[in-house]
Enzyme design. Structure first.
Site, PDB file in Angstrom:
ATOM      1  N   HIS A 141      -1.271  -0.273  -9.770  1.00 45.03           N
ATOM      2  CA  HIS A 141      -1.916  -1.165  -8.781  1.00 45.03           C
ATOM      3  C   HIS A 141      -2.488  -2.419  -9.452  1.00 45.03           C
ATOM      4  O   HIS A 141      -3.694  -2.645  -9.467  1.00 45.03           O
ATOM      5  CB  HIS A 141      -3.009  -0.410  -8.005  1.00 45.03           C
ATOM      6  CG  HIS A 141      -3.319  -1.059  -6.685  1.00 45.03           C
ATOM      7  ND1 HIS A 141      -3.752  -0.366  -5.574  1.00 45.03           N
ATOM      8  CD2 HIS A 141      -3.251  -2.358  -6.287  1.00 45.03           C
ATOM      9  CE1 HIS A 141      -3.948  -1.202  -4.567  1.00 45.03           C
ATOM     10  NE2 HIS A 141      -3.637  -2.436  -4.984  1.00 45.03           N
TER      11      HIS A 141
ATOM     12  N   ARG B 274       0.847  -1.191   0.000  1.00 43.77           N
ATOM     13  CA  ARG B 274       0.000   0.000   0.000  1.00 43.77           C
ATOM     14  C   ARG B 274       0.885   1.244   0.000  1.00 43.77           C
ATOM     15  O   ARG B 274       1.889   1.310   0.725  1.00 43.77           O
ATOM     16  CB  ARG B 274      -0.897   0.039   1.242  1.00 43.77           C
ATOM     17  CG  ARG B 274      -2.090  -0.895   1.198  1.00 43.77           C
ATOM     18  CD  ARG B 274      -3.116  -0.504   0.122  1.00 43.77           C
ATOM     19  NE  ARG B 274      -4.287  -1.369   0.128  1.00 43.77           N
ATOM     20  CZ  ARG B 274      -4.409  -2.500  -0.578  1.00 43.77           C
ATOM     21  NH1 ARG B 274      -3.433  -2.904  -1.374  1.00 43.77           N
ATOM     22  NH2 ARG B 274      -5.532  -3.214  -0.509  1.00 43.77           N
TER      23      ARG B 274
ATOM     24  N   GLU C 141      -4.412   7.270  -5.492  1.00 41.67           N
ATOM     25  CA  GLU C 141      -4.626   6.461  -6.703  1.00 41.67           C
ATOM     26  C   GLU C 141      -5.911   6.883  -7.380  1.00 41.67           C
ATOM     27  O   GLU C 141      -6.918   7.060  -6.694  1.00 41.67           O
ATOM     28  CB  GLU C 141      -4.675   4.968  -6.342  1.00 41.67           C
ATOM     29  CG  GLU C 141      -3.341   4.486  -5.802  1.00 41.67           C
ATOM     30  CD  GLU C 141      -3.302   2.990  -5.484  1.00 41.67           C
ATOM     31  OE1 GLU C 141      -4.281   2.282  -5.790  1.00 41.67           O
ATOM     32  OE2 GLU C 141      -2.298   2.541  -4.918  1.00 41.67           O
TER      33      GLU C 141
HETATM   34  C1  GLV Z   1      -4.996  -5.451  -3.643  1.00 47.64           C
HETATM   35  O1  GLV Z   1      -4.295  -4.530  -3.434  1.00 47.64           O
HETATM   36  C2  GLV Z   1      -5.714  -6.171  -2.639  1.00 47.64           C
HETATM   37  O2  GLV Z   1      -5.717  -5.769  -1.466  1.00 47.64           O
HETATM   38  O3  GLV Z   1      -6.348  -7.180  -2.996  1.00 47.64           O
END
Ligand code: GLV
Length: 315
Positions: free
Chosen positions: A279, A232, A260
């Site tokens: 991401h 994160r 994001e």
């Molecule tokens: C992706 O970042 C998730 O938490 O699945």
């Protein structure tokens, strides 16, 4: 019973949910406005959601009938977990099924940054590769034999370590609770930061871990070291990281950001010393299908009062 789905889902999934409950599904790719979320969930029994839709204490306060939140993600930092517990709402998430894809992408970033893959691609596309093979063109660093420090030694950290053993890496790790895993040296966080050629983050974002890699921690890293973040964005002080990359002291491979989508105006976008991905740690067709199926299984189990296949806190 009523289920609110905060993102567009396939018709087949809608039919499945409609067999068990009245369904209200947000059909737009644009995020669901908070006012609509609050309005729809006041009489909902369950929410099926993703990490782009924050489920705040405000939402939970209004959702007096809510019993389950099922999120298509392993991370739950978009949910006020404390408030959910207070309101007796259980949370289902998707651990396990995305471990391999996320570990694969972590290696892709390590190799991509070390071997300057994005810079090479950009060089060709810009027409600037004009004189063929050169002895010093885009010299990088080897993953083979590197010392890699893993912050977080859960399933994804361990899957990354397993892959790194194939590259002959020395793997050192730090985890909040001590874990003994064969082939991995457990060290304290400062030792990890100051020893590793590559520091890779595999820890959940919680109030305790926000900003855990700040200016001071980045300053401990070796000259030329690399920070990889597929966890994160808010784990890292992004401004401090930008300063370190700008100075040429550190490099980075990032899949996640404090904001994001990452704004184009972010200085990160101008720095060749980093590789940026949008991401996509779990973004393979197989894994995304598995995540969605697990989230649906959690949802149905919750609606029927059964144990969730993957309840937060139970794994
Ligand atoms: C992706 O970042 C998730 O938490 O699945």
């Amino acid at each position: 019973m009523k289920v609110v789905v905060t993102f567009p889902i396939p018709d087949v999934a809608k039919k499945m949910i409609s067999k068990h409950a009245v369904l209200q599904c947000w059909e737009s790719e644009e995020g669901m406005p908070l006012s609509v979320l609050i309005d729809w969930t006041t009489d909902a029994d369950a929410i099926l959601t993703t990490l782009t839709c924050p489920i705040s204490s405000e939402v939970l306060m209004h959702a007096s009938q809510l019993k389950i939140i099922s999120t298509v993600s392993v991370g739950v930092d978009h949910i006020d977990v404390g408030a959910a517990v207070e309101h007796g709402v259980i949370i289902g998430h998707t651990p396990g099924v995305l471990t391999d894809s996320t570990a694969d992408l972590t290696l892709a970033l390590m190799l991509g940054v070390g071997r300057r893959v994005a810079e090479g691609d950009a060089l060709i596309r810009s027409g600037a590769w004009s004189d063929g093979w050169k002895p010093n063109l885009l010299l990088g660093t080897d993953l083979t034999g590197a010392t890699v420090g893993l912050i977080g030694l859960g399933p994804i950290g361990q899957a990354v370590a397993a892959r790194l053993s194939g590259f002959g890496c020395r793997v050192i790790a730090w985890n909040r609770t001590v874990r003994s895993v064969q082939g991995i040296e457990f060290v304290d966080c400062d030792t990890l930061l100051s020893t590793a050629d590559i520091v890779s983050l595999h820890i959940a974002l919680t109030p305790e871990t926000v900003g855990m890699i700040g200016q001071q921690e980045l300053a401990m890293m070796q000259d030329g070291a690399m920070l990889i973040n597929t966890a994160r964005g808010a784990l890292v002080d992004e401004a401090a990281l930008v300063a370190e990359i700008k100075s040429g002291r550190l490099r980075a491979g990032l899949d996640v950001y404090t904001e994001e989508p990452l704004p184009l105006a972010s200085e990160l976008c101008e720095l060749p010393g980093c590789v940026l991905l949008p991401h996509v740690g779990s973004a393979t067709a197989r894994t995304r299908r598995a995540m969605f199926e697990l989230a649906l299984a959690n949802l149905f189990a919750g609606l029927q009062g059964r144990d969730l296949p993957a309840r937060l806190g139970a794994n």
